[in-house]
Design an enzyme around this catalytic site. Sequence first.
Site, PDB file in Angstrom:
ATOM      1  N   ARG A  52      46.863  56.293  41.279  1.00  0.00           N
ATOM      2  CA  ARG A  52      46.278  55.189  42.041  1.00  0.00           C
ATOM      3  C   ARG A  52      44.808  55.437  42.384  1.00  0.00           C
ATOM      4  O   ARG A  52      44.102  54.516  42.749  1.00  0.00           O
ATOM      5  CB  ARG A  52      47.087  54.929  43.315  1.00  0.00           C
ATOM      6  N   TYR A 104      35.530  29.242  40.671  1.00  0.00           N
ATOM      7  CA  TYR A 104      36.834  29.560  40.092  1.00  0.00           C
ATOM      8  C   TYR A 104      37.921  29.333  41.154  1.00  0.00           C
ATOM      9  O   TYR A 104      37.838  29.879  42.256  1.00  0.00           O
ATOM     10  CB  TYR A 104      36.863  30.999  39.579  1.00  0.00           C
ATOM     11  N   ASP A 177      29.167  36.347  41.117  1.00  0.00           N
ATOM     12  CA  ASP A 177      30.190  36.304  40.064  1.00  0.00           C
ATOM     13  C   ASP A 177      29.532  35.629  38.857  1.00  0.00           C
ATOM     14  O   ASP A 177      29.327  34.420  38.842  1.00  0.00           O
ATOM     15  CB  ASP A 177      31.405  35.508  40.557  1.00  0.00           C
ATOM     16  N   LYS A 202      37.411  38.630  30.608  1.00  0.00           N
ATOM     17  CA  LYS A 202      36.732  37.605  29.797  1.00  0.00           C
ATOM     18  C   LYS A 202      35.812  38.259  28.761  1.00  0.00           C
ATOM     19  O   LYS A 202      36.278  38.990  27.913  1.00  0.00           O
ATOM     20  CB  LYS A 202      36.006  36.632  30.722  1.00  0.00           C
TER      21      LYS A 202
HETATM   22  N1  PLP Z   1      35.901  34.537  38.505  1.00  0.00           N
HETATM   23  C1  PLP Z   1      35.769  33.653  37.515  1.00  0.00           C
HETATM   24  C2  PLP Z   1      34.482  32.898  37.360  1.00  0.00           C
HETATM   25  C3  PLP Z   1      36.829  33.419  36.629  1.00  0.00           C
HETATM   26  O1  PLP Z   1      36.673  32.519  35.632  1.00  0.00           O
HETATM   27  C4  PLP Z   1      38.044  34.119  36.805  1.00  0.00           C
HETATM   28  C5  PLP Z   1      39.196  33.866  35.929  1.00  0.00           C
HETATM   29  O2  PLP Z   1      39.210  32.925  35.156  1.00  0.00           O
HETATM   30  C6  PLP Z   1      38.137  35.046  37.864  1.00  0.00           C
HETATM   31  C7  PLP Z   1      37.049  35.216  38.689  1.00  0.00           C
HETATM   32  C8  PLP Z   1      39.425  35.810  38.099  1.00  0.00           C
HETATM   33  O3  PLP Z   1      39.566  36.828  37.158  1.00  0.00           O
HETATM   34  P1  PLP Z   1      40.979  37.352  36.575  1.00  0.00           P
HETATM   35  O4  PLP Z   1      41.630  36.209  35.863  1.00  0.00           O
HETATM   36  O5  PLP Z   1      40.603  38.491  35.692  1.00  0.00           O
HETATM   37  O6  PLP Z   1      41.791  37.794  37.746  1.00  0.00           O
END
Ligand code: PLP
Length: 384
Positions: A52, A104, A177, A202
Amino acid sequence: MKNRQLSPATRLAQALRYLDNETGAIVPPIQPSATYARAADYSERKSYIYRRDSNQTTDHAEAVIADLENAADTMLFASGMSAASAVMEALPARAHVVAPDVMYHGVLQQLQKHHALGRLDVSFYSTGDLAAMQAAIRPGETALVWVETPNNPDWDVTDIAAAARIAHDAGAKLFTDCTGTPPCCTRALDLGADISFHSATKYLNGHSDVTAGALSVRETGTWWDEVFHIRKLQGTVLQSFDAFLLIRGMRTLMLRVERATQNALAFAAHFEGHPLIERVLFPGLPSHPGHEIATRQTGGLYGGMLSIVTKGTEQTAIDTARFCEVFYPATSLGGVESLIEHRKTVSGEGFKVHPNLLRLSIGIEDVDDLIADLEQALTRATRG
Ligand code: PLP
C-alpha cells in the site's frame, strides 16, 4: 549527456533511459511483492515496507511523469478519481474551494457531495470565466482554486497562468486538471499551477487498458505528506502491473498525441459548417473562442478531444453514435482507438450538457475512415 538536455520525446521513448546494469535489460521490471523483508539488523532495506506504500515499478512511472511535468514529485493512484478525491480529503475541514460549474461529472459530483455534507465549502464559477472565478474567491480564506482545461465535455479553455496569478494573489493554491492535453502538450506547473492532475487512464497510458491518476507538485511539504498518507491508508496506490503498462504506454505518448492532434484538426475542419451539425467544439479550430490561449498553452498540440452538437432531436444525436461503425460507442478518451458517446446518456441527469452533444475521442486511425464513418452515421440518423 544529462537527461535534462534531451527532449521530452527522447526521455519518454526511453522511459528515462532505463537500463539494468546487471543484466542489460532496457525494460523496467514488474515488482509484484506485497511485502518487503527487513535487513539482518531489522532496518528497512529501501523505503518499501508493504504494497500500500508503493513499489519500484510505480516509482519508475512516477519518475517519468515528474520529469515530463518538471515536478518536485509525482504520485500515482489507482484511478483519476482516487487521486482527485485524495486532494479533496487532504484539505482541512470546511475549507473553501472554488471550482468550475462544467467539468468532468465524477469530480463535480465528488465536490458537490463534500459541499452537501459540510466537509468542504465549494463555490462554483462559470468554466473558463476568470472574472467569475475571481468573484467567487474569498481572499485569505479560499484554500484551493480548481481548473479543468480544456473542460470535459465542452472543451472550453482556461488561461492557467492568469488563473494562477488570481489564486496566488488571494493566498490560494491552483489545482489543474489538463487530462485532455497531457503534460507533453500543457506543462501546468511551469504555467503557475501548484498541483497538476491527470487521469493517466487517458492519453498518458493511451491504450484503454489501465485506470490511473497522477498528481504532480511544484513543492512538497506537510500537505503532500498528507496526500501520501491518504493513498497509503486507503490502498489507492497504482499497482505494479498497471504501472508497467503505463510506462509502456508513455513511451509512445508524443507520437500518439501528435497523430491524434493532426487527425482532430482535419476532422474538425471537415465538419465545421456541416449542414447536419450545429457546432464543432474544438480549441484547435481558429474560430474557437479559446484558440489563442489553447495554442499558447499547448504549443499547438491540442490533442484529439472534441465534441459536436448535432442538428435535429436528442434521438438524432443518440442514433448518430449508435450508427457509427469505426468509432466505438464507448466512454473514456485518449486511447489509440476513436470513441464516440452521447454525453447526456453517460453523465446522467443533473449536469449542464447540451442534449445533442456527442463527445468524440479522435484516435490514431486513418482520419479519412473516421470522417467517412461520421458522415454515414449522420446521414442514417437524419433519415430516421
Ligand atoms: N478528469 C477528467 C477531465 C476526466 O475526463 C476523467 C475521466 O474521464 C477523470 C478526471 C477521472 O479519471 P478516471 O476515470 O481515471 O478515474
